[in-house]
Design a protein around this motif. Structure first.
Motif, mmCIF file in Angstrom:
data_model
loop_
_atom_site.group_PDB
_atom_site.id
_atom_site.type_symbol
_atom_site.label_atom_id
_atom_site.label_comp_id
_atom_site.label_asym_id
_atom_site.label_seq_id
_atom_site.Cartn_x
_atom_site.Cartn_y
_atom_site.Cartn_z
ATOM 1 N N UNK A 163 -5.040 2.189 -8.739
ATOM 2 C CA UNK A 163 -4.627 2.905 -7.524
ATOM 3 C C UNK A 163 -5.817 3.637 -6.874
ATOM 4 N N UNK A 164 -6.855 2.884 -6.488
ATOM 5 C CA UNK A 164 -8.073 3.557 -6.025
ATOM 6 C C UNK A 164 -7.909 4.330 -4.721
ATOM 7 N N UNK A 165 -6.890 4.044 -3.936
ATOM 8 C CA UNK A 165 -6.769 4.718 -2.632
ATOM 9 C C UNK A 165 -6.029 6.041 -2.704
ATOM 10 N N UNK A 166 -5.531 6.409 -3.898
ATOM 11 C CA UNK A 166 -4.756 7.638 -4.029
ATOM 12 C C UNK A 166 -5.498 8.817 -3.407
ATOM 13 N N UNK A 167 -4.865 9.478 -2.471
ATOM 14 C CA UNK A 167 -5.423 10.706 -1.900
ATOM 15 C C UNK A 167 -6.540 10.489 -0.896
ATOM 16 N N UNK A 168 -6.937 9.235 -0.666
ATOM 17 C CA UNK A 168 -8.063 9.014 0.251
ATOM 18 C C UNK A 168 -7.607 9.002 1.705
ATOM 19 N N UNK A 169 -8.393 9.624 2.580
ATOM 20 C CA UNK A 169 -8.104 9.536 4.013
ATOM 21 C C UNK A 169 -8.559 8.145 4.493
ATOM 22 N N UNK A 173 -10.674 5.375 2.427
ATOM 23 C CA UNK A 173 -10.122 4.071 2.047
ATOM 24 C C UNK A 173 -11.067 2.966 2.516
ATOM 25 N N UNK A 174 -11.655 3.152 3.706
ATOM 26 C CA UNK A 174 -12.599 2.145 4.208
ATOM 27 C C UNK A 174 -13.866 2.119 3.338
ATOM 28 N N UNK A 175 -14.343 3.322 2.965
ATOM 29 C CA UNK A 175 -15.530 3.400 2.097
ATOM 30 C C UNK A 175 -15.251 2.668 0.787
ATOM 31 N N UNK A 176 -14.048 2.901 0.248
ATOM 32 C CA UNK A 176 -13.694 2.277 -1.018
ATOM 33 C C UNK A 176 -13.707 0.743 -0.880
ATOM 34 N N UNK A 177 -13.137 0.232 0.209
ATOM 35 C CA UNK A 177 -13.127 -1.231 0.407
ATOM 36 C C UNK A 177 -14.557 -1.764 0.521
ATOM 37 N N UNK A 201 -4.674 -6.860 0.379
ATOM 38 C CA UNK A 201 -4.849 -8.017 1.245
ATOM 39 C C UNK A 201 -6.268 -8.039 1.837
ATOM 40 N N UNK A 202 -6.810 -6.852 2.105
ATOM 41 C CA UNK A 202 -8.123 -6.785 2.754
ATOM 42 C C UNK A 202 -9.257 -7.186 1.814
ATOM 43 N N UNK A 203 -9.104 -6.974 0.520
ATOM 44 C CA UNK A 203 -10.269 -7.203 -0.354
ATOM 45 C C UNK A 203 -10.093 -8.261 -1.451
ATOM 46 N N UNK A 204 -8.855 -8.594 -1.819
ATOM 47 C CA UNK A 204 -8.693 -9.402 -3.046
ATOM 48 C C UNK A 204 -8.781 -10.906 -2.803
ATOM 49 N N UNK A 205 -9.453 -11.619 -3.737
ATOM 50 C CA UNK A 205 -9.496 -13.081 -3.685
ATOM 51 C C UNK A 205 -8.175 -13.659 -4.188
#
Ligand code: ATP
Length: 311
Positions: A163-169, A173-177, A201-205
């Motif tokens: 759940x890497x996006x937890x709490x991210x603005x 979230x964009x930085x994480x991607x 959907x944005x990052x996974x193969x």
């Protein structure tokens, strides 16, 4: 080589307290392979067994049956060696106590025997300034960014992000991607568990969908769309409507319907036929001024594949 290999993995927990004596099977005979270099999304409803799987990968828990191999090592016997090569972003816990953010990052670099520049890692996750005060004073999003910096220490071969996006603005979230893609380009495998379908959907193969402790789907998102018989709507804005192309597209396999309205054409088709439909109009005498498509979302697929919470 496979980065992660689960073979016949079953995990049973014994219930404590009031339900003592009753066991819950969190994973049933799971087989899963994640290839080196993949960005792999791990999805499932609450209670499906995702955290249990991650605990087994990291050697925090042992399977009741089956084998867990990570980066070519058996986690049962080589847990420490494996962990040194993994960067972990845990779900909802991690940094604690009076240490500053910077100290946490320095500690992680030391623990991995790495020589990263802590300032570079802190900068990379978009933290400016607050890395000098204790993490107890961090906001949720700042703590999450910090834990990502900690996970990146030592250029891990495998990143496990729960759940890497937890709490991210949205910026976070964009930085994480971006970081996930950069790490993958560097050669790392990324195992990514999330309830946020757009992120996946944005990052996974490829993705796996777990439900009630069993895998119900493992494939690329496009292949899941195709096998679920997903449908797309393609809307084209043209300089004029080329009748011959309209007849050709109506006869294409997977095209359910086509209607024209002035200079626009709207086609209903299977997801897999979309590319051929668009190409046909690009090859026609008309000029394509605009193309809009809508397709089965990962959220729709998730709903179709899952049936609820594990018991
Ligand atoms: N330590 C434990 N003791 C007993 N049962 C457990 C334990 N940990 C998990 N379970 C049970 O195992 C099943 C799977 O739980 P798990 O936490 O792996 O699901 P999850 O997919 O990570 O869910 P969520 O999306 O809600 O985080 C659930 O039925 C849960 O109650």
């Amino acid at each position: 080589m496979a980065a992660i290999e689960l073979r016949g993995v079953t995990k049973r927990y014994e219930r404590a307290g009031l339900f003592r004596g009753r066991s819950v099977t969190a994973l049933h005979d799971l087989d899963l392979t994640v290839e080196s270099g993949e960005i792999f999304g791990f999805l499932g409803p609450n209670g499906a067994g995702k955290s249990t799987t991650i605990d087994l990968l990291l050697g925090y828990a042992a399977p009741t049956a089956g084998s867990v191999t990570v980066l070519g090592e058996d986690v049962a016997t080589e847990r420490t060696a494996v962990r040194e090569r993994i960067g972990v972003l845990p779900d909802g816990y991690g940094a604690v106590g009076e240490r500053t953010g910077r100290e946490h990052v320095e500690f992680a670099i030391e623990a991995k025997g790495a020589d990263d520049d802590p300032d570079e890692l802190i900068e990379r996750v978009g933290m400016r300034g607050p890395d000098e005060y204790p993490v107890t004073q961090y906001s949720k999003g700042m703590a999450q960014r910090l834990m990502l910096a900690v996970a990146l220490a030592g250029d891990p071969d495998l990143l496990v992000l729960d759940e890497p996006s937890t709490g991210l603005d949205p910026n976070g979230a964009r930085t994480m991607r971006r970081i996930v893609r950069e790490e993958n380009e560097r050669g790392a495998t990324v195992f990514f568990s999330s309830h946020i379908m757009e992120q996946v959907e944005a990052v996974c193969d490829r993705v796996a969908i777990l439900d009630g402790g069993e895998l119900v789907a493992v494939d690329t998102i496009d292949a899941l769309r195709d096998s679920a018989g997903g449908t797309s709507t393609v809307t084209l804005e043209l300089s004029s409507v080329p009748e011959e192309t309209v007849r050709y597209v109506r006869a294409l396999e997977g095209v359910a319907g086509l209607k024209t309205d002035g200079s626009s054409v709207v086609i209903g088709c299977e997801d897999g036929a979309k590319a051929a439909v668009i190409a046909a109009f690009h090859d026609s005498p008309a000029t394509v001024r605009d193309v809009e498509t809508s397709e089965t979302s990962l959220e729709d697929l998730f709903e179709r594949y899952t049936r609820g919470v594990a018991q």
